[in-house]
Design an enzyme around this catalytic site. Structure first.
Site, PDB file in Angstrom:
ATOM      1  N   ARG A   1      21.293  84.029 159.970  1.00 49.14           N
ATOM      2  CA  ARG A   1      21.329  85.086 158.954  1.00 49.14           C
ATOM      3  C   ARG A   1      22.698  85.264 158.297  1.00 49.14           C
ATOM      4  O   ARG A   1      22.837  86.011 157.331  1.00 49.14           O
ATOM      5  CB  ARG A   1      20.838  86.406 159.571  1.00 49.14           C
ATOM      6  CG  ARG A   1      19.329  86.400 159.775  1.00 49.14           C
ATOM      7  CD  ARG A   1      18.816  87.743 160.193  1.00 49.14           C
ATOM      8  NE  ARG A   1      19.163  88.053 161.566  1.00 49.14           N
ATOM      9  CZ  ARG A   1      19.318  89.295 162.038  1.00 49.14           C
ATOM     10  NH1 ARG A   1      19.173  90.329 161.229  1.00 49.14           N
ATOM     11  NH2 ARG A   1      19.613  89.491 163.294  1.00 49.14           N
TER      12      ARG A   1
ATOM     13  N   ASN B   1      25.314  89.895 162.815  1.00 50.73           N
ATOM     14  CA  ASN B   1      24.276  88.919 162.479  1.00 50.73           C
ATOM     15  C   ASN B   1      24.269  88.525 161.013  1.00 50.73           C
ATOM     16  O   ASN B   1      23.757  87.480 160.655  1.00 50.73           O
ATOM     17  CB  ASN B   1      22.893  89.475 162.847  1.00 50.73           C
ATOM     18  CG  ASN B   1      22.785  89.728 164.336  1.00 50.73           C
ATOM     19  OD1 ASN B   1      22.878  88.809 165.130  1.00 50.73           O
ATOM     20  ND2 ASN B   1      22.648  90.989 164.705  1.00 50.73           N
TER      21      ASN B   1
ATOM     22  N   TYR C   1      62.595  81.647 147.325  1.00 52.45           N
ATOM     23  CA  TYR C   1      61.845  81.010 148.403  1.00 52.45           C
ATOM     24  C   TYR C   1      62.836  80.535 149.457  1.00 52.45           C
ATOM     25  O   TYR C   1      63.701  79.708 149.176  1.00 52.45           O
ATOM     26  CB  TYR C   1      61.013  79.822 147.903  1.00 52.45           C
ATOM     27  CG  TYR C   1      60.417  79.064 149.059  1.00 52.45           C
ATOM     28  CD1 TYR C   1      59.511  79.680 149.921  1.00 52.45           C
ATOM     29  CD2 TYR C   1      60.776  77.745 149.323  1.00 52.45           C
ATOM     30  CE1 TYR C   1      58.991  79.010 151.015  1.00 52.45           C
ATOM     31  CE2 TYR C   1      60.247  77.061 150.408  1.00 52.45           C
ATOM     32  CZ  TYR C   1      59.364  77.705 151.257  1.00 52.45           C
ATOM     33  OH  TYR C   1      58.843  77.052 152.342  1.00 52.45           O
TER      34      TYR C   1
END
Ligand code: UD1
Ligand code: MG
Length: 449
Positions: free
Chosen positions: A15, A226, A348
């Site tokens: 499911r 589920n 960076y």
């Protein structure tokens, strides 16, 4: 008394409508299975066995990443929960003490609850975790006789009277490991589903004159996942709990509903977290640190007095010492920033070490990747890296050294030196004005013609 864990994780999870095995879907940044493993790990288990089936390889990999000692066993065909537990028999050969069965798709069971079950084992040969369900739906029902659990009846096999029972089976069960396997030996599959039900061990134990007890917990704890909708609901419930816990522990969350935590996020007292901050797995933030709005943190450590953001990204291996400042549009990866270092704008910094009180100018980049290998950048203490410096790794900038703005630094810079790696400026008097006049004239001529 030693304890072992058996985690059932063989189901397909149809499911979920997914290629990913159900137990690997992440909740708060870590797979469902890992939530169950961590709850069990608190008990200090002797042995941990994960039963795989659908997507076995991926499930085994995730289980081993969490716990390299884990035993993985395979259930080739899913013939039922008792059959799944039986697969763990060899892996638990020779262990003494109790075995606890947990489900890989049930992430909220608390360690305290499992401990209560183990305590209840002093009175009972088998202990089952039950809960009063608001809507008992298709859960197995616990058939009691006073305080004694007589049997569990699965929904499919239950009479109307049994279906009216609200006390349900969570699936978590514990017994001495040897008892558990003995009882499972007697389980058959003559039932509505044609499966070997683990729940049948209760009636079998009672026939053998063994006592079976029930420990009750809150329904929210036994919630199984589920569907994607249930996963989203579980995520929301988890986040709400983490926010409430953080507030209780003295963390300021300016807009709690916008903060997203991971399962293992740790934040110290008097830390301040601005709106819209996301914590991925493996983050610790010390007391008194400040994480400003719109930051994303993962696998990093932020020390006392540090300020991060707004709009900063700390990736795995970012270690910020006390009073470090990391500002807007800065990304830090696998880098240690010593006390008082500042990287405030548009940078960076990766695979690097930045010494104490060093200032990294706006737009600085550690060029750490040559397309194949990663290289390190070492920057000393009290250095000043000019704006827009490209630090082409491997490279070292010494203590008290400087780089000129716009430099491309490809060679080591000694302590105290100034490095300039940029084209020489030339200036032509009057040329700017003449050039502009010429261009304007050209434009005027074009719009006439
Ligand atoms: C089971 C219980 C039910 C309980 C409910 C709680 C049985 C017979 N029934 O029912 O009483 O109320 O859980 O959620 O135990 N699994 C395997 N191999 C198998 C079968 C199952 O590993 O062969 C795993 C599944 O992946 C899952 C767990 O065991 O994690 C439970 O199986 P599931 O099929 O969901 O059982 P339920 O029918 O929900
Ligand atoms: Mg189920």
């Amino acid at each position: 008394m030693p304890v072992s864990l058996i985690l059932l994780a063989a189901g397909q999870g149809t499911r979920m409508n997914s290629d990913l095995p159900k137990v690997l879907h992440p909740l708060a940044g870590v797979p469902l299975l890992v939530h169950a493993m961590r709850a069990g790990a608190v008990l200090g288990p002797e042995r941990v066995v994960v039963v795989t089936g659908h997507g076995a390889e991926a499930v085994a990999k995730a289980a081993r990443a969490e716990d390299p000692e884990v035993a993985v066993v395979h259930q080739a065909e899913q013939l039922g929960t008792a059959h799944a537990v039986a697969q763990a028999r060899r892996a638990l050969d020779g262990v003494v003490g109790d075995a606890v069965v947990l489900y890989g798709d049930t992430p909220f069971v608390r360690p305290e609850t499992i401990e209560a079950m183990l305590e209840a084992r002093a009175q009972h040969a088998v202990v089952v975790l039950g809960f009063e369900a608001a809507d008992p739906g298709r859960y197995g029902r616990l058939v009691m006789a006073g305080d004694s659990l007589e049997r569990i009846v699965e929904f499919k096999d239950a009479t109307d009277a049994e279906r009216a029972i609200r006390l349900c089976n969570s699936g978590v069960v514990c017994a001495q490991a040897s008892t558990l396997f003995e009882l499972i030996d007697s389980v058959g599959n003559q039932n509505a589903a044609g499966e070997y039900y683990l729940t049948d061990i209760v009636a079998i134990a009672r026939q053998k004159g063994l006592s079976v007890g029930v420990v009750r917990c809150d329904e929210a704890e036994t919630l199984g996942i589920n569907t994607r909708a249930e996963l989203a609901g579980a995520e929301a419930a988890f986040q709400a709990r983490m926010r409430a816990e953080a507030l209780d522990l003295g963390v300021t969350l300016i807009a709690p509903e916008t903060i997203h935590f991971a399962q293992d996020t740790v934040i110290g007292r008097d830390a301040v977290v601005g709106p819209n901050v996301v914590f991925g797995p493996g983050v610790t933030v010390e007391s008194g640190a400040e994480i400003r709005a719109f930051c994303h943190l993962e696998g990093c450590h932020v020390s006392r007095g540090a300020k991060v953001g707004p709009f900063a990204r700390l990736r795995p291996g970012a270690e910020l010492a006390e009073d470090v400042h990391v500002g807007n549009f800065v990304e830090i990866k696998a880098a240690i920033l010593d006390e008082g270092a500042k990287v405030n704008h548009l940078s960076y910094i990766g695979d690097a070490h930045v010494g104490e009180k060093t200032n990294i100018g706006a737009g600085t980049i550690t060029c750490n990747y040559d397309g194949v290998f990663k290289h390190r950048t070492e920057i000393g203490a009290r250095a000043f890296i000019g704006s827009d410096t490209m630090l082409v790794a491997p490279v070292r900038v010494g203590n008290d050294a400087m780089t000129g703005s716009g430099s491309v630094i490809t060679e080591d810079v000694p302590d105290g030196a100034m490095a300039l790696g940029r084209a020489q400026q030339t200036t032509k008097p009057g040329l700017g004005l003449r050039m502009m006049q010429r261009l304007r004239a050209l434009k005027a001529k074009k719009s006439e013609g």
